[in-house]
Enzyme design. Structure first.
Site, PDB file in Angstrom:
ATOM      1  N   ASP A 122      47.980  40.739  39.741  1.00 49.63           N
ATOM      2  CA  ASP A 122      47.128  39.662  39.247  1.00 49.63           C
ATOM      3  C   ASP A 122      47.324  38.446  40.140  1.00 49.63           C
ATOM      4  OD1 ASP A 122      46.127  41.066  36.985  1.00 49.63           O
ATOM      5  OD2 ASP A 122      47.977  40.624  35.895  1.00 49.63           O
ATOM      6  N   ASP A 140      40.023  42.827  36.089  1.00 46.75           N
ATOM      7  CA  ASP A 140      40.045  42.278  34.730  1.00 46.75           C
ATOM      8  C   ASP A 140      38.758  41.505  34.440  1.00 46.75           C
ATOM      9  OD1 ASP A 140      42.673  43.233  34.468  1.00 46.75           O
ATOM     10  OD2 ASP A 140      43.539  41.318  35.095  1.00 46.75           O
TER      11      ASP A 140
END
Length: 165
Positions: A122, A140
């Site tokens: 991330d 995401d």
């Protein structure tokens, strides 16, 4: 009579999401230091390299490793169901096909990370003062946008066929 073209052509969108997701992760892994924020829009957005062994919001991140395989199997299963759904949709039903393709691309983008590294990379951090959203990535984002579009388009309903008797 030939069958009507199905919506599997929308898997091109999934492939684009996977490519963008993996490209951005490759770049941030090469240039960012873990957990060291790089301001993009001060007070709102940082690039912050982080790793997640769990699911959304780090759910089960400290479960000992078995969650890697659970989330991998879930991603494959969900994607298989969504691909079958696309196969049954008419190609022109973009209000369903686009969101499904986004979710598939996002799920497979994160699956690649889980299988390669045992964790998801991330790097997008949104924050304001003391509040911070958990770091996320392109995959995401695609999953979230796809899910929201499914809800929004689903709430809009379908037009009833005109004509009749």
């Amino acid at each position: 009579m030939q069958p009507k073209p199905n919506a599997q052509i929308w898997l091109i969108v999934s492939a684009i999401v996977i490519a963008l997701d993996q490209l951005t992760k490759h770049i941030v892994l090469a240039i960012l230091q873990p957990y060291t924020p790089v301001p993009v829009i001060p007070g709102l957005l940082n690039w912050t390299l982080a790793f997640n062994t769990g699911a959304a919001f780090s759910f089960l991140h400290d479960a000992g490793g078995w969650q890697r395989w659970l989330f991998s199997v879930l991603a494959v299963g969900v994607c298989a169901v969504l691909v079958v759904w696309l196969k049954r949709l008419p190609r022109t039903d973009w209000r369903t096909a686009l969101p499904l393709a986004l979710v598939i691309g996002g799920a497979l983008g994160n699956l690649i990370d889980r299988l390669r590294f045992g964790r998801v990379t991330d790097f997008i951090e949104v924050y304001h003062q003391q509040w911070s959203w958990p770091a996320f990535n392109v995959a995401d984002s695609a999953i979230s946008v796809g899910a929201v579009l499914l809800i929004v388009f689903g709430l809009g309903g379908r037009k009833a066929p005109s004509g009749g008797g």
